[in-house]
Design an enzyme around this catalytic site. Structure first.
Site, PDB file in Angstrom:
ATOM      1  N   ASP A 121       5.441  -0.017   1.496  1.00  0.00           N
ATOM      2  CA  ASP A 121       4.548   0.981   1.189  1.00  0.00           C
ATOM      3  C   ASP A 121       5.132   2.305   0.917  1.00  0.00           C
ATOM      4  O   ASP A 121       5.008   3.297   0.350  1.00  0.00           O
ATOM      5  CB  ASP A 121       3.597   0.862   1.772  1.00  0.00           C
ATOM      6  CG  ASP A 121       2.156  -0.023   1.512  1.00  0.00           C
ATOM      7  OD1 ASP A 121       2.588  -0.979   0.754  1.00  0.00           O
ATOM      8  OD2 ASP A 121       1.151   0.370   1.727  1.00  0.00           O
ATOM      9  N   GLU A 139      -3.471  -3.450  -6.717  1.00  0.00           N
ATOM     10  CA  GLU A 139      -2.452  -2.570  -6.730  1.00  0.00           C
ATOM     11  C   GLU A 139      -1.930  -2.729  -8.389  1.00  0.00           C
ATOM     12  O   GLU A 139      -1.693  -1.518  -8.979  1.00  0.00           O
ATOM     13  CB  GLU A 139      -1.688  -2.618  -5.663  1.00  0.00           C
ATOM     14  CG  GLU A 139      -0.058  -2.141  -5.900  1.00  0.00           C
ATOM     15  CD  GLU A 139       0.840  -3.016  -4.963  1.00  0.00           C
ATOM     16  OE1 GLU A 139       0.970  -2.135  -3.878  1.00  0.00           O
ATOM     17  OE2 GLU A 139       1.406  -4.017  -5.259  1.00  0.00           O
TER      18      GLU A 139
END
Length: 368
Positions: free
Chosen positions: A252, A59
């Site tokens: 998220d 990420e």
């Protein structure tokens, strides 16, 4: 020539002030002795440190590469990419062609499996690097590397024994992990898939075109009809999936508004997605005080657990204003403009989303 909206200018902020804030923020994230999250390794590598978990993640690595290509820093981009290829890339086994999602700062793998949001950001950043700087020698033949990543993402079961693709080939949804039969709404990046549909292997371009269409539809399924909130993890029918915790609207989830905003700025193929952001902005504006956020169920029920990344909520809700039309949209942009970077141990995630939102709202997050 494509133009990108600049909502800070609409607020009356000068271009000089905007450019200074972008440059100062980039310098802090990458070079400030106390507050940076980018660290160099040896002569030719570097990594983005998740300061809250003391690891480097696909990420963050792919986020750093996207930041570097947007800011025209090939040196940083190449360091991050070489670290990723050296320590995260899987050369064998059922994950061959994927990237281990977490490694220690010295490159030792914490896990073998991948996280698909890393792969999609790697591919997009590499395509942009190819257009901005041109392809070089392997592994800096950026467009070749990007196409290889996408090939594995949807054909892993054909390319690798025991492998599972990252996209479900029946509904075109990205999976939470290759073995899963559920998804993460914040992984859905239809604006990326539009570009993959132009630049991936020719035989796969219709797949990516369809993935863009289906991901936009999916966001309507996954976001609550009143609050606009999406769950961190969700079934293919959009209902929340309980995985690690009872809470639904968690870290998220915040990225969904930002993703909708960037999709609007780049392609604007579904204006009704902006209504999701309108609802989300209204919920937070009418039910909370700025920065004082809980964790939530997607119907807006507040839980005892405070939000881990309140700066990220402000940044991403503001970025969603690129798609929103409601009465709160510019208020969020103003609040975000006045928000400083987060400091301390948990700064990594907030400040990554902060910088992306800053680029988006200034018209500086562009397609190459």
């Amino acid at each position: 020539m494509r133009t990108y909206p600049n909502l800070f200018l609409e607020l009356g902020i000068s271009q000089e002030e905007i450019d200074k804030k972008i440059n100062d923020t980039f310098k802090t994230i990458f070079f400030d002795p106390e507050e940076r999250i980018y660290f160099e390794m040896g002569d030719d590598m570097g990594y983005m440190l998740d300061t809250g978990n003391d690891d480097a993640r696909t990420e963050g690595m792919s986020y750093g590469m996207m930041m570097a290509v947007q800011m025209d820093r090939k040196d940083i981009f190449d360091r991050l990419w070489l670290f990723s290829k050296t320590y995260m890339y899987q050369n064998s086994g059922k994950y061959k062609g994927y990237f281990a999602w977490s490694v220690t700062p010295d490159g030792s793998k914490n896990a073998e499996g991948p996280a698909p949001d890393g792969e999609e950001y790697f591919a997009m950043a590499l395509f942009f690097a190819s257009e901005r700087w041109g392809d070089g020698e392997q592994p800096f033949n950026y467009s070749v590397q990007a196409r290889e990543i996408l090939r594995h993402c949807i054909h892993q079961n054909e390319l690798v024994e025991g492998g599972e693709p990252m996209w479900d080939n029946t509904n075109y949804y990205i999976k939470f992990v290759p073995e899963a039969d559920f998804t993460d709404p914040s992984y859905h990046l239809p604006h990326f898939y539009e570009i993959f549909a132009q630049r991936a292997d020719p035989q796969d371009r219709e797949f990516w075109k369809k993935a863009a269409e289906e991901s936009r539809k999916y966001l309507h399924l996954a976001c609550h009809p009143i609050t606009g909130m999406a769950s961190e993890y969700a079934e293919y029918d959009g209902t929340p999936k309980r995985l690690f915790r009872e809470v639904q609207f968690y870290s998220d989830s915040y990225r969904v508004a930002m993703n909708i905003g960037l999709d609007a700025a780049w392609f604007n193929k579904d204006e009704s997605l902006g209504e999701i952001v309108d609802k989300l902005q209204a919920f937070f504006s009418e039910n909370t005080t700025l920065g004082n956020y809980s964790s939530y169920m997607i119907d807006g029920t507040a839980l005892d657990e405070p939000a881990l990344h309140s700066f990220a909520i402000i940044a991403t809700n503001a970025a969603g204003s690129l798609a929103a039309k409601g009465k709160y949209r510019m208020g969020w942009v103003k609040d975000f403009w006045e928000l400083p970077l987060r400091k301390g141990k948990r700064r990594y995630y907030d400040n990554c989303l902060y910088f992306f939102s800053l680029l988006m709202l200034s018209g500086r997050y562009i397609i190459y």
